[in-house]
Design an enzyme around this catalytic site. Structure first.
Site, PDB file in Angstrom:
ATOM      1  N   GLY A  78     -18.460   3.233  -8.184  1.00 41.16           N
ATOM      2  CA  GLY A  78     -17.378   2.387  -7.666  1.00 41.16           C
ATOM      3  C   GLY A  78     -17.974   1.339  -6.750  1.00 41.16           C
ATOM      4  O   GLY A  78     -18.330   1.633  -5.614  1.00 41.16           O
ATOM      5  N   LEU A  79     -18.118   0.130  -7.288  1.00 43.31           N
ATOM      6  CA  LEU A  79     -18.753  -0.934  -6.503  1.00 43.31           C
ATOM      7  C   LEU A  79     -17.731  -1.989  -6.080  1.00 43.31           C
ATOM      8  O   LEU A  79     -18.005  -3.182  -6.059  1.00 43.31           O
ATOM      9  CB  LEU A  79     -19.896  -1.567  -7.308  1.00 43.31           C
ATOM     10  N   VAL A 128     -13.661   5.231  -5.476  1.00 42.52           N
ATOM     11  CA  VAL A 128     -12.746   4.727  -6.507  1.00 42.52           C
ATOM     12  C   VAL A 128     -11.313   4.978  -6.027  1.00 42.52           C
ATOM     13  O   VAL A 128     -11.098   5.794  -5.127  1.00 42.52           O
ATOM     14  CB  VAL A 128     -13.005   5.400  -7.881  1.00 42.52           C
ATOM     15  N   ALA A 159      -7.677   6.339  -5.245  1.00 35.84           N
ATOM     16  CA  ALA A 159      -7.228   7.735  -5.162  1.00 35.84           C
ATOM     17  C   ALA A 159      -6.442   8.134  -6.413  1.00 35.84           C
ATOM     18  O   ALA A 159      -5.914   7.292  -7.131  1.00 35.84           O
ATOM     19  CB  ALA A 159      -6.347   7.896  -3.928  1.00 35.84           C
ATOM     20  N   SER A 211     -13.197   4.928   7.368  1.00 36.36           N
ATOM     21  CA  SER A 211     -12.336   3.848   7.852  1.00 36.36           C
ATOM     22  C   SER A 211     -13.151   2.678   8.372  1.00 36.36           C
ATOM     23  O   SER A 211     -14.257   2.855   8.889  1.00 36.36           O
ATOM     24  CB  SER A 211     -11.431   4.361   8.976  1.00 36.36           C
ATOM     25  N   LYS A 251      -8.192  11.676   7.894  1.00 37.96           N
ATOM     26  CA  LYS A 251      -8.100  10.254   7.526  1.00 37.96           C
ATOM     27  C   LYS A 251      -6.638   9.859   7.256  1.00 37.96           C
ATOM     28  O   LYS A 251      -6.192   8.767   7.620  1.00 37.96           O
ATOM     29  CB  LYS A 251      -8.977   9.954   6.300  1.00 37.96           C
ATOM     30  N   HIS A 292      -5.057   9.455  10.535  1.00 34.52           N
ATOM     31  CA  HIS A 292      -5.569   8.181  11.067  1.00 34.52           C
ATOM     32  C   HIS A 292      -4.708   7.033  10.529  1.00 34.52           C
ATOM     33  O   HIS A 292      -4.271   6.151  11.267  1.00 34.52           O
ATOM     34  CB  HIS A 292      -7.044   8.007  10.652  1.00 34.52           C
ATOM     35  N   ASN A 293      -4.460   7.049   9.244  1.00 38.41           N
ATOM     36  CA  ASN A 293      -3.679   5.969   8.633  1.00 38.41           C
ATOM     37  C   ASN A 293      -2.228   5.992   9.087  1.00 38.41           C
ATOM     38  O   ASN A 293      -1.613   4.939   9.252  1.00 38.41           O
ATOM     39  CB  ASN A 293      -3.769   6.033   7.105  1.00 38.41           C
ATOM     40  N   GLU A 312      -2.310   4.378  12.260  1.00 43.84           N
ATOM     41  CA  GLU A 312      -2.532   2.941  11.957  1.00 43.84           C
ATOM     42  C   GLU A 312      -1.188   2.253  11.633  1.00 43.84           C
ATOM     43  O   GLU A 312      -0.876   1.187  12.163  1.00 43.84           O
ATOM     44  CB  GLU A 312      -3.495   2.865  10.772  1.00 43.84           C
ATOM     45  N   TYR A 313      -0.396   2.886  10.775  1.00 45.92           N
ATOM     46  CA  TYR A 313       0.912   2.328  10.427  1.00 45.92           C
ATOM     47  C   TYR A 313       1.781   2.183  11.685  1.00 45.92           C
ATOM     48  O   TYR A 313       2.470   1.193  11.870  1.00 45.92           O
ATOM     49  CB  TYR A 313       1.648   3.250   9.440  1.00 45.92           C
ATOM     50  N   LYS A 338      -0.479   1.438   0.270  1.00 45.39           N
ATOM     51  CA  LYS A 338      -1.086   2.269  -0.779  1.00 45.39           C
ATOM     52  C   LYS A 338      -0.596   3.711  -0.694  1.00 45.39           C
ATOM     53  O   LYS A 338      -0.865   4.494  -1.584  1.00 45.39           O
ATOM     54  CB  LYS A 338      -2.604   2.214  -0.655  1.00 45.39           C
ATOM     55  N   ARG A 364      26.367  24.766  12.218  1.00 44.99           N
ATOM     56  CA  ARG A 364      25.844  25.446  11.012  1.00 44.99           C
ATOM     57  C   ARG A 364      26.552  26.782  10.812  1.00 44.99           C
ATOM     58  O   ARG A 364      26.855  27.197   9.696  1.00 44.99           O
ATOM     59  CB  ARG A 364      24.328  25.675  11.125  1.00 44.99           C
TER      60      ARG A 364
END
Ligand code: 6PG
Length: 470
Positions: free
Chosen positions: A11-12, A75, A77, A129, A183, A186-187, A190-191, A261, A446
Site C-alpha cells: 500500500g503505497l 491499505v 480498512a 496518527s 487509535k 484518538h479519532n 479528534e472529532y 471515514k 419504567r
C-alpha cells in the site's frame, strides 16, 4: 538484491509511501508494493539513491524481504485488508509477521489473528496518527498485539516515531486489538475537538462578525497559550490561506459539508455498547452527518426562520470567554475519551496504562496538545483514575473556566448559533458532578409502564408498585 530488505510495505498511498520513506531516512532498507503500478514507479523514481526497492508483483516483493519477514499493510480498512492478507498468504511462511497499520475496526483483529496463527504467522494491529506530514517526519504510533511480535519491529517504530523530549511517541499498549482501539478513541477525541473549534469559529464569524483575518490572529494567539495544540495551530493556518483561483480566503470557498471515514462513529458505537457516556464525541459525529443534509438545511433556513442576531457591545470581551470555553470543552472531551478507554480496557482485557497512552499522544498525532502533559500527570498520580474530571489539577482548571463555558453557551443559544458540542460538554460536566440525578423518575416510569421494577434508597432488592388502578 534478494532477502535483504528489513521491512516491506503493502500500500503505497499517502501514509504507506511516507512511512516507508521515513524508515529509509532512519537507515532501514525497505521494500514497497502496490497493485497500482504507477505508485510503484513513483516510489522507484523518488528513492533512486536510497535503500528502497519497489516491487511489481507480490512474489517479487516477498522475495526481497529478509526472512522471517515483516510486512506492513497500509491499505483502506475493511475488505481491502482481508484481500491483501489473502493474497499474501500463499507466499508467507511460519514466523513471518503482518502489521496492519491502517484504521481497521478493532473487532476485525481477532478473526485475522486466528486465521494467521493457524499458519504460524504473527499479527500486529497498529494505530498510526499524524497524516501525511506525520508519516513522513514522525507519527504517533499505537501498537497492540503479541508483545514479542512488537519487539521485532520496535527499533524501527522507535526510530520513525515523533519525539517529545527525546522520547519516541510509540509504546506497546496491550494485547489483541488494543492498538486499534486506542487509535479509534484518538479519532473520537479528534472529532470532538474539531467540532468544538468549529463552533468557536461559528460564534466568531456569525455572532461577532469577525473577518477571517481576525479569526486567524485569534487562533494563532491561542496556539501560543494554554490552548497550544496541533488542531488550533492548523486552524490558524487555514484562516490565513488565500485561494489561488479566486483570490478570496480559501475557507470561504470550501463547501460546508464534512465527510468521514467512520472511526469517530465507531468510537460512539463502542461507547454505546459499553455504556460509557461520550456525548461530545457523539454530537461531533451527528453534526458531521447533519452537515451532509445541505439541501434540507437550505430549505429549513426559510421555514424555520429566525435571523441570527449579532453580539452587541464590546466584541473583544468575548475573546477571553471563547478561549476559556474551548479550553474547558477540550478537557471534557479528553475526559470522555479516556473514560471510554478505561472501561474498554477492562472489557476487552487490554490492561491499558492510560499514562502511557497519553504519552504516546503528546507528539506526532492529530490530538497532540499541551494539555496532554496535564493528562499524563493525572494518570501518573493515579493510574486507575476513572475520569480526568476527578483529577485535582484538571478539575480545578475546569472549575476555573466553567463560568465562561456557561456564559458562552447562553449567549450562543440566544443568538441562535448552534453550539451543541459545547452545550453537551457543559451538560456532561453538570451531570457528572451531580451526586443526585433524576434517574429515580426514569426508574419509576419504567416500572409504571413496563413493570420493570425499581430499587429503593432504604432497602435492597427489586420493588414493583401497582401504579394505576386500571
Ligand atoms: C490521524 C487521523 C486519520 C484519519 C483522518 C480522516 O490520526 O492521522 O485520525 O487517521 O483517518 O483524519 O478521518 P475522517 O475521515 O474520519 O475524518
Amino acid at each position: 538484491m534478494k532477502s535483504q530488505y528489513e521491512i516491506g510495505m503493502v500500500g503505497l498511498g499517502v501514509m504507506g509511501r511516507n512511512l516507508l520513506l521515513n524508515m529509509a531516512d532512519r537507515g532501514y532498507s525497505v521494500a514497497g508494493y502496490d497493485k497500482d503500478a504507477a505508485k510503484v514507479a513513483a516510489l522507484r523514481k523518488e528513492a533512486a539513491n536510497q535503500a528502497i526497492s519497489g516491487a511489481k508483483s507480490l512474489p517479487e516483493f516477498l522475495e526481497l524481504l529478509r526472512v522471517p519477514r515483516a510486512v506492513m499493510l497500509l491499505v483502506p480498512a475493511g475488505a481491502p485488508v482481508d484481500a491483501v492478507i489473502h493474497d499474501l498468504l500463499p507466499y508467507l511462511a511460519r514466523g513471518d509477521l503482518i502489521i496492519d497499520g491502517g484504521n481497521s475496526h478493532f473487532s476485525d483483529m481477532e478473526l485475522r489473528t486466528t486465521k494467521l496463527s493457524e499458519r504460524g504467522i504473527q499479527f500486529l494491529a497498529v494505530g498510526i496518527s499524524g497524516g501525511e506530514h506525520g508519516a513522513r517526519h514522525g507519527p504517533s504510533i499505537m501498537p497492540g498485539g503479541p508483545r514479542d511480535a512488537y519487539e521485532r519491529v520496535r527499533p524501527i517504530f522507535e526510530a520513525i516515531a515523533a519525539k517529545v523530549n527525546d522520547e519516541p511517541c510509540v509504546a506497546w499498549l496491550g494485547p489483541g486489538s488494543a492498538g486499534h482501539h486506542v487509535k479509534m478513541v484518538h479519532n473520537g477525541i479528534e472529532y470532538g475537538l474539531m467540532r468544538l473549534i468549529a463552533e468557536i469559529y461559528d460564534f466568531m464569524k456569525r455572532g461577532l462578525g469577525f473577518t477571517d483575518a481576525q479569526i486567524h490572529s485569534v487562533f494563532d494567539r491561542w496556539n501560543h497559550e494554554e490552548l497550544n495544540s496541533y488542531l488550533v495551530e492548523i486552524t490558524a493556518d487555514i484562516f490565513a490561506r488565500i485561494d489561488e483561483k479566486t483570490g478570496r480566503r480559501l475557507i470561504d470557498v470550501i463547501l460546508d459539508e464534512a465527510g468521514q471515514k467512520g472511526t469517530g462513529m465507531w468510537a460512539s458505537q463502542d461507547a454505546m455498547d459499553l455504556q460509557v457516556p461520550i456525548p461530545t464525541i457523539d454530537v461531533a459525529v451527528a453534526m458531521r452527518n447533519l452537515s451532509g443534509y445541505k439541501d434540507e438545511r437550505e430549505e429549513a433556513a426559510h421555514v424555520l426562520h429566525r435571523p441570527l442576531s449579532h453580539c452587541e457591545g464590546d466584541r473583544l470581551k468575548f475573546i477571553g470567554q471563547l478561549r476559556s470555553a474551548l479550553y474547558a470543552g477540550m478537557i471534557i472531551t479528553y475526559a470522555q475519551g479516556m473514560a471510554l478507554l478505561a472501561v474498554a480496557s477492562v472489557k476487552h482485557e487490554y490492561h491499558l496504562n492510560l499514562e502511557k497512552v497519553a504519552r504516546v499522544w503528546r507528539g506526532g498525532c492529530i490530538i497532540r496538545a499541551a494539555l496532554l502533559e496535564d493528562i499524563c500527570a493525572a494518570f501518573q498520580a493515579r493510574g486507575d483514575l476513572p475520569n480526568l474530571l476527578l483529577d485535582p489539577n484538571l478539575s480545578n482548571k475546569v472549575m476555573e473556566h466553567q463560568e465562561n463555558l456557561r456564559s458562552l453557551v447562553c449567549a450562543a443559544s440566544q443568538l441562535g448559533i448552534p453550539v451543541p458540542g459545547l452545550m453537551v460538554s457543559l451538560g456532561y460536566l453538570d451531570a457528572y458532578r451531580s451526586a443526585w440525578m433524576p434517574a429515580n423518575l426514569i426508574q419509576a416510569q419504567r416500572d409504571y409502564f413496563g413493570s420493570h421494577t425499581y430499587e429503593r434508597v432504604d432497602a435492597k432488592g427489586a420493588f414493583h408498585t401497582q401504579w394505576s388502578s386500571e
